[in-house]
Design a protein around this motif. Structure first.
Motif, PDB file in Angstrom:
ATOM      1  N   UNK A 133    -103.563  99.195  42.017  1.00 24.69           N
ATOM      2  CA  UNK A 133    -103.685 100.852  42.438  1.00 24.69           C
ATOM      3  C   UNK A 133    -105.079 100.870  41.621  1.00 24.69           C
ATOM      4  N   UNK A 134    -104.514 100.232  40.590  1.00 18.72           N
ATOM      5  CA  UNK A 134    -106.105 100.860  39.467  1.00 18.72           C
ATOM      6  C   UNK A 134    -107.761 100.731  39.560  1.00 18.72           C
ATOM      7  N   UNK A 135    -107.316  99.135  40.419  1.00 21.07           N
ATOM      8  CA  UNK A 135    -108.708  99.234  40.981  1.00 21.07           C
ATOM      9  C   UNK A 135    -109.653  99.494  41.987  1.00 21.07           C
ATOM     10  N   UNK A 136    -108.576 100.515  42.881  1.00 18.76           N
ATOM     11  CA  UNK A 136    -108.868 100.988  44.121  1.00 18.76           C
ATOM     12  C   UNK A 136    -108.355 102.206  44.406  1.00 18.76           C
ATOM     13  N   UNK A 137    -108.013 102.995  42.640  1.00 14.15           N
ATOM     14  CA  UNK A 137    -108.847 104.734  41.797  1.00 14.15           C
ATOM     15  C   UNK A 137    -110.353 104.350  41.558  1.00 14.15           C
ATOM     16  N   UNK A 138    -110.506 103.699  40.955  1.00 10.53           N
ATOM     17  CA  UNK A 138    -111.974 103.243  40.113  1.00 10.53           C
ATOM     18  C   UNK A 138    -112.807 103.365  41.786  1.00 10.53           C
ATOM     19  N   UNK A 139    -112.597 102.144  42.731  1.00  8.71           N
ATOM     20  CA  UNK A 139    -113.609 102.156  43.664  1.00  8.71           C
ATOM     21  C   UNK A 139    -113.370 103.527  44.596  1.00  8.71           C
ATOM     22  N   UNK A 140    -112.432 104.981  44.871  1.00 10.21           N
ATOM     23  CA  UNK A 140    -112.316 106.013  44.861  1.00 10.21           C
ATOM     24  C   UNK A 140    -113.639 106.377  44.090  1.00 10.21           C
ATOM     25  N   UNK A 141    -113.043 106.590  42.529  1.00 10.98           N
ATOM     26  CA  UNK A 141    -113.484 107.697  41.566  1.00 10.98           C
ATOM     27  C   UNK A 141    -115.693 106.704  42.073  1.00 10.98           C
ATOM     28  N   UNK A 142    -115.926 106.136  42.193  1.00  7.38           N
ATOM     29  CA  UNK A 142    -117.287 105.760  42.276  1.00  7.38           C
ATOM     30  C   UNK A 142    -117.823 106.117  43.165  1.00  7.38           C
ATOM     31  N   UNK A 143    -116.884 105.807  44.507  1.00  5.39           N
ATOM     32  CA  UNK A 143    -117.076 106.206  45.796  1.00  5.39           C
ATOM     33  C   UNK A 143    -117.579 107.361  45.813  1.00  5.39           C
ATOM     34  N   UNK A 144    -116.382 108.566  45.012  1.00  2.00           N
ATOM     35  CA  UNK A 144    -116.876 109.416  45.176  1.00  2.00           C
ATOM     36  C   UNK A 144    -117.828 110.596  44.220  1.00  2.00           C
TER      37      UNK A 144
END
Length: 694
Positions: free
Chosen positions: A369-380
């Motif tokens: 979940x932490x990795x997915x969260x970082x991916x979403x934050x960078x993408x946003x």
């Protein structure tokens, strides 16, 4: 400014600066450590000098036609009801304003542009809440800045001052220091300053930077003669364009950057060369933009001290605007000073993950979940600031990584978490350097970057500790050990450079610390794991040599000013063999006879070499080394009119223990070695000696 006047100004300035620093330190709460008081006092004085400099450069200016002078600006701060919050208010506008901010003082309204989110971060720490200074002492601080600002070689002379402050902080941090102990340290350091121990001549940094760059570029252009850069007038447009392309792709590193002397000098060399080539090509010249691209694309530095990293960044920013700005009008988003947290980093250059195989665990393939969260934050963050056509290329890799990880779950073997994290971080780096982003977005991206970096370091932690354990079963690293050692993982922070093949040029003055003064037992154990040259009574400087050779790209160049002790001592035999079999030595200049080093406890030489791209056999050591013995005049170095001796690399290799004989007496040594009638001391017994301090 000549050497003598520079020394005199240094000593006079530092004497007055020390008094000012003392009065500031006495204005902090007693609970704050002495080391912290030094750093905070330093930051306040430096911030005043820098703000005055920005006024001089009309970066901070009046909104009306009347000129804002430095005296007027600093005089505003010298008011009876001064509060540290007044200064913080100005500095925070430099860091965070989305557009020009207006501040009223006296009869003027001044405009402060957005400079940088990293600008004087320590000026906002909670320790300032209890800062109390009496009015007369504060006036003395401001007057000191005003007086020395009038005739001050700001960037270069400050380098020496910074280095001296670093020496003080290092001495304080090396042990628990009481007020009495602090006074003793000051006495000791003042005596060393009087002898000129810390002063490294600008002529040496200039020589190393200019000649290493010249050799590298001539080599890449296929010219065996280094004088090619002196013949730019004879180059055609195609050759000039090729040269410019090589320069723009340079990756230059100082692995122990200190206050940034070498990085500033090399930046100057690149800048002057780019200006000259641009003129020949008939290109439009914007000095500010050229300098900015050098800072973001060419220059890299590491230092174990955070204060050194901050100082290096500050000096590079000031160098950026040292030219007359071409009526620079920043837009609402672009900072005057570029973010440099990707380029100038804090960490232990000698300890950390480089090319070692740390192995892969099952958990490395698992999406969490932490990795997915970082991916979403960078993408946003990126999506909100780019056009759809611009986003596609940036996300192609990471979307593929994430998609594959989600589809196949824990059983996938295509990508690891580090693959994704590295790619996310690289996307972030490109975004920060290629887009005009609002300060709040930049601050958000910086926070994301630091989180990404933390997650990457955590992902490597267990594997790094296991790797150490395999090499030495007696070592069990803990998180507190890691925090103390502060390892720098090159394969994380500079992975993109390593994947390109490594650094183009590595220069510097690595710290010389004798073996007996490396007091951290664990750090010594780790050094022996990572370095072949960590042999017998090795000193720290030779480890920097070995590390830098691993970081250097194939056929690229390294040049250090370094202690000469390794060239003949027993402990230096392994680093000598590495240099002789993995590099092509270009020159060794003995600068230990310069008067500036006469009272120093080390005997420095300049060593320049080129990566050999493969291990050399004894029959491949025919390249010529230029030796300059006993250089005793800086002007000779500057004019390159010193005595030169040329010998083949194999001559060193054939000497007993591969000694580097640089005094010009290599033929005598060979005769002694071949004379069988001579009885060697080693045949009579075991002898220990320490001539010339080694």
């Amino acid at each position: 400014m000549d050497l003598k006047s520079s020394n005199e100004l240094d000593l006079h300035f530092f004497k007055d600066y020390s008094k000012i620093r003392e009065s500031l330190m006495n204005s902090f709460d007693e609970k704050i450590s002495i080391s912290q008081k030094v750093i905070l006092s330093q930051q306040l004085v430096y911030s005043l000098f820098v703000l005055g400099f920005l006024v001089d450069k009309a970066v901070i200016k009046s909104i009306r036609s009347e000129k804002l002078t430095k005296d007027d600006f600093l005089g505003f701060l010298k008011k009876r009801d001064f509060n540290i919050k007044d200064l913080q208010q100005i500095l925070i506008k430099c860091r965070m304003s989305p557009q020009d901010n207006l501040i009223k003082f006296n009869d003027k309204t001044i405009k402060i542009p957005y400079l940088n989110i990293e600008f004087f971060t320590k000026m906002f720490e909670s320790k300032w809440l209890d800062f109390r200074i009496d009015y007369n002492s504060w006036c003395n601080v401001v007057d000191f800045v005003v007086d020395y600002s009038k005739n001050f070689d700001f960037i270069n002379v400050f380098g020496t001052i910074f280095e001296r402050d670093l020496a003080l902080i290092t001495s304080i941090n090396s042990e628990e220091v009481t007020e009495n102990g602090y006074a003793k340290i000051l006495v000791k350091l003042n005596e060393r300053r009087r002898r000129g121990v810390y002063y490294t001549p600008k002529e040496i940094t200039n020589y190393i930077s200019k000649n290493t760059l010249k050799s590298f570029l001539a080599d890449k252009l296929g010219n065996k003669n280094d004088s090619i850069l002196d013949d730019i007038d004879k180059m055609g447009k195609n050759e000039l364009s090729q040269l410019m392309d090589i320069i723009e792709k340079l990756r230059i590193l100082d692995p122990a950057c200190g206050s940034g002397d070498f990085l500033i000098e090399m930046s100057n060399e690149i800048f002057n060369l780019r200006i000259e080539i641009s003129k020949k090509l008939g290109q439009k010249i914007n000095p500010y933009e050229i300098k900015r691209s050098i800072l973001t694309g060419n220059i890299f530095g590491i230092d174990i001290q955070k204060s050194a990293v901050e100082i290096t960044k500050l000096r590079l920013w000031l160098w950026l605007i040292s030219e007359e700005l071409p009526n620079f009008v920043p837009n609402n988003n672009q900072p005057l000073f570029p973010e440099m947290y990707f380029n100038i980093r804090n960490g232990n250059s000698l300890i950390g993950w480089l090319y070692e195989d740390l192995g892969i665990k099952e958990s490395d393939y698992h999406i969490d979940d932490n990795l997915m969260y970082l991916h979403v934050r960078v993408k946003e963050a990126i999506t909100n600031n780019l056009l759809p056509s611009e986003r596609k290329n940036l996300f192609q890799d990471t979307d593929e990584f994430i998609g594959q990880l989600i589809i196949v779950g824990e059983k996938q073997r295509l990508y690891t978490k580090l693959d994704v994290l590295k790619t996310l971080n690289e996307n972030l780096r490109k975004l920060v350097f290629t887009r005009d982003l609002a300060p709040n977005i930049r601050l958000s991206l910086y926070a994301i970057h630091m989180q990404l970096r933390h997650v990457q370091y955590q992902a490597v932690f267990d594997k790094f500790c296991d790797f150490i354990k395999q090499k030495n079963k007696q070592i069990s690293l803990t998180s507190s050990d890691i925090e103390l050692i502060n390892p720098f993982h090159w394969n994380i922070d500079f992975n993109w450079i390593l994947s390109e093949g490594g650094f183009s040029i590595i220069i510097g003055n690595p710290p010389y610390i004798e073996n007996k003064k490396i007091r951290n037992k664990l750090e010594k154990q780790l050094q022996k794991i990572f370095y072949k040259s960590a042999y017998k009574l090795y000193d720290l400087a030779i480890l920097f040599l070995e590390r830098s050779l691993k970081l250097l790209g194939k056929n690229n160049y390294l040049s250090f000013i370094i202690t000469n002790k390794f060239i003949s001592t027993d402990y230096g035999i392994k680093i000598r063999k590495i240099l002789l079999t993995q590099t092509k030595l270009k020159e060794i200049i003995d600068v230990s006879y310069l008067s500036i080093f006469s009272q120093a406890s080390t005997y420095p030489i300049i060593v320049t070499c080129k990566d050999a791209s493969s291990v050399l056999e004894s029959n491949q050591l025919d390249n010529q080394i230029m030796i300059a013995p006993r250089l005793n005049d800086l002007k000779l170095l500057e004019n390159q009119s010193y005595k030169k001796i040329k010998i083949k690399q194999k001559n060193f290799f054939e000497l007993p223990n591969h000694i580097f004989e640089i005094s010009g007496n290599i033929s005598i040594l060979k005769k002694l070695e071949k004379n069988e009638s001579i009885i060697k001391l080693s045949e009579l017994g075991t002898f220990y000696y320490r001539p010339f301090g080694f």
